[in-house]
Enzyme design. Structure first.
Site, PDB file in Angstrom:
ATOM      1  N   SER A 129       0.793  -1.424  -0.195  1.00 49.50           N
ATOM      2  CA  SER A 129      -0.096   0.201   0.779  1.00 49.50           C
ATOM      3  C   SER A 129       0.615   1.429  -0.050  1.00 49.50           C
ATOM      4  CB  SER A 129      -0.645   0.370   1.084  1.00 49.50           C
ATOM      5  OG  SER A 129      -1.764   1.245   1.218  1.00 49.50           O
ATOM      6  N   LYS A 184      -4.689  -6.877   3.249  1.00 50.56           N
ATOM      7  CA  LYS A 184      -4.738  -5.316   2.733  1.00 50.56           C
ATOM      8  C   LYS A 184      -6.133  -5.268   2.521  1.00 50.56           C
ATOM      9  CE  LYS A 184      -3.020  -2.868  -0.612  1.00 50.56           C
ATOM     10  NZ  LYS A 184      -3.534  -2.237  -1.695  1.00 50.56           N
ATOM     11  N   HIS A 187      -7.397  -3.384   4.497  1.00 47.70           N
ATOM     12  CA  HIS A 187      -7.334  -1.895   4.876  1.00 47.70           C
ATOM     13  C   HIS A 187      -8.098  -1.577   4.096  1.00 47.70           C
ATOM     14  CE1 HIS A 187      -4.441   0.693   2.827  1.00 47.70           C
ATOM     15  NE2 HIS A 187      -3.977   0.730   3.878  1.00 47.70           N
ATOM     16  N   ASN A 188      -7.920  -1.957   2.274  1.00 48.13           N
ATOM     17  CA  ASN A 188      -8.587  -1.467   1.684  1.00 48.13           C
ATOM     18  C   ASN A 188     -10.066  -0.721   1.997  1.00 48.13           C
ATOM     19  OD1 ASN A 188      -6.181  -1.714   0.240  1.00 48.13           O
ATOM     20  ND2 ASN A 188      -6.755  -1.869  -1.722  1.00 48.13           N
ATOM     21  N   GLU A 191     -10.498   1.857   4.308  1.00 47.45           N
ATOM     22  CA  GLU A 191      -9.338   3.063   2.986  1.00 47.45           C
ATOM     23  C   GLU A 191     -10.894   3.704   2.311  1.00 47.45           C
ATOM     24  OE1 GLU A 191      -7.904   3.224  -1.261  1.00 47.45           O
ATOM     25  OE2 GLU A 191      -6.668   2.845   0.317  1.00 47.45           O
TER      26      GLU A 191
END
Length: 494
Positions: A129, A184, A187-188, A191
């Site tokens: 990232s 990940k 995480h996105n 986000e």
């Protein structure tokens, strides 16, 4: 010929920048791209004189690497990854390592890890990232796979990763097979939530306070100061981008930007995974659905002509509301992260990954898109209690909720008064209320409805003043059913 330390396949901008980052840290890099012309352009450009070795066939690429070979794939997720792996397998020796550094679906990573492991090959699926700049200057890296695979690249990853303010590299071993890509993915998803929450604040500022983009940019910049709880990369770039002007018209670029947000899939995967694992993530889901709604531009234009909704004016004090919005955004952010961490916790248990949530969050403190001062607080919360049932139960965040819940409610009320949708804020608020409910009355009603129309049974509470569920002496939950269609409607235990 001298062998190269590591190789990378895929010379998109991310791939090129990551190569330059690796070489800058003292490693030699072999590179390959399916299109030879791109390799030639790269070799003639920024890499001239650097310790970077261009190759023009997979055989040349593989043979140029020192043993055990370490190869990074930075290609489009899905079939291209499988195609490259299939072509590489006949050229490799046992113990060689393939690293998928794209945004692959974690279940594909689990499958690939098993298939390659059965062949005696190592495989890492890693989230990276930070975008193009992060790849060049230092990304957050989230590797999952065999521990022995990670040990082969640990030094490289730690050197190329972003460093937090305390000097700690933003990388650590996440866990087996698909753990890295799952982290990940979440995480996105977080986000998505962060971006939507900030966007809703901006929308309300425009409609309730009639603020210009320049004024909002100044507010966002003030919120990004070092001593502010909202200090973060996303708040920073919101402030920067909102004061940018269109080169032709001279108007603020944000005001001329089409209200259509595209997606690449990780947000949708996050929501799908939450449904599979039975974990509510309503704020992240609202953010994904809002992006989907933004893409229905033609439909929205048609509906808006039929539904002319009167927009009320806000007559409150401007600076006071800006403070309310600040605290509401911080509280909503905590709620959204609590949802994401709950999803990681459930996946860790389901897939037997044994995730260290404190280490995961520590790796997000720099380099990645959601980097924020707030993550130091989250890291400390998990260090103090790795087994806490939900992030909202951490004393520091529980206190914020108690003190700020009315401000979040006030923000939502004003947003709706001026007819601005705030689905992420609303769902962050409702998530807290539901999670803190000793009795969810709506669930009581639904339970009886299900038993009435489908004889699905229901559980019972111990008493009106005791919200615990009735159990047998052995600790098993007791289930009941009522014969609703009979005159006397007898109740029986089932």
């Amino acid at each position: 010929m001298k062998k190269q330390n590591i190789g990378l396949i895929g010379l998109g901008v991310m791939g090129q920048n990551l190569i330059l980052n690796i070489e800058d840290k003292g490693y030699s890099v072999a590179v390959y791209n399916r299109t030879s012309a791109k390799t030639e352009d790269f070799a003639r450009g920024a890499v001239r004189g650097k310790n970077i070795f261009p190759t023009y066939s997979l055989e040349e690429f593989v043979n140029s690497l020192e043993s055990p070979r370490k190869m990074i794939l930075l290609v489009k997720q899905g079939k291209p990854v499988d195609d490259f792996i299939a072509k590489l397998i006949p050229l490799l020796d046992k113990g060689d390592l393939i690293i998928d550094a794209g945004n692959s679906y974690f279940k594909d990573t689990i499958r690939r890890n098993k298939e390659l492991n059965d062949l005696g090959l190592l495989f890492i699926g890693t989230g990276i990232s930070g975008g193009e700049e992060g790849a060049l200057k230092g990304p957050a890296i989230m590797p999952g796979g065999q521990k022995e695979a990670y040990s082969l690249v640990e030094d490289i990853f730690k050197k190329i990763a972003a460093k937090a303010h305390d000097g700690v590299p933003c990388v650590s071993y996440i866990g087996p097979d698909g753990a890295g890509h799952f982290v990940k993915m979440v995480h996105n998803g977080i986000e998505y939530g962060d971006m939507q929450l900030i966007g809703e604040c901006v929308w309300v500022f425009k409609n309730a306070l009639n603020m210009s983009s320049e004024e909002i940019a100044r507010v966002m910049t003030s919120w990004n100061s070092d001593d502010d709880l909202l200090c973060s990369y996303l708040v920073e770039i919101t402030g920067d981008s909102m004061k940018e002007k269109d080169k032709k018209s001279g108007e603020y670029l944000v005001d001329r930007t089409a209200d259509i947000t595209r997606m690449k899939g990780t947000g949708t995967w996050t929501v799908q995974s939450a449904l599979e694992l039975l974990v509510p993530i309503p704020t992240i889901t609202a953010a994904v659905f809002s992006r989907e709604m933004s893409q229905d531009k033609d439909l929205r234009l048609k509906v808006s002509k039929k539904l002319s909704i009167f927009k009320e004016k806000y007559v409150g004090e401007k600076e006071q509301f800006i403070k309310i919005a600040h605290d509401a955004l911080y509280l909503a952010k905590i709620s959204s992260y609590a949802q994401g961490m709950a999803l990681l916790q459930a996946a860790s248990k389901e897939y037997k990954w044994d995730l260290n949530l404190g280490e995961v969050v520590k790796g997000w403190r720099s380099g990645c898109i959601i980097r924020a001062q707030f993550l130091d607080e989250v890291t400390r919360a998990y260090e103090e209690n790795p087994e806490m049932p939900n992030l909202l139960t951490a004393p520091r965040f529980a206190e914020v909720v108690k003190q700020g819940i009315n401000k979040l409610a006030n923000f939502i009320e004003i947003a709706h008064w001026v007819k601005v949708p705030a689905p992420a804020m609303n769902n962050a608020f409702d998530y807290i209320l539901q999670l803190a409910s000793t009795v969810m009355v709506s669930a009581q009603v639904s339970a009886l409805q299900r038993d009435y129309f489908g004889a699905h049974g229901y559980f019972k509470l111990k008493g009106l003043d005791d919200p615990e569920v009735m159990t047998t002496p052995e600790g098993k939950i007791r289930e009941f059913h009522t014969e609703w269609m009979l005159p006397e409607r007898p109740e029986e235990e089932i």
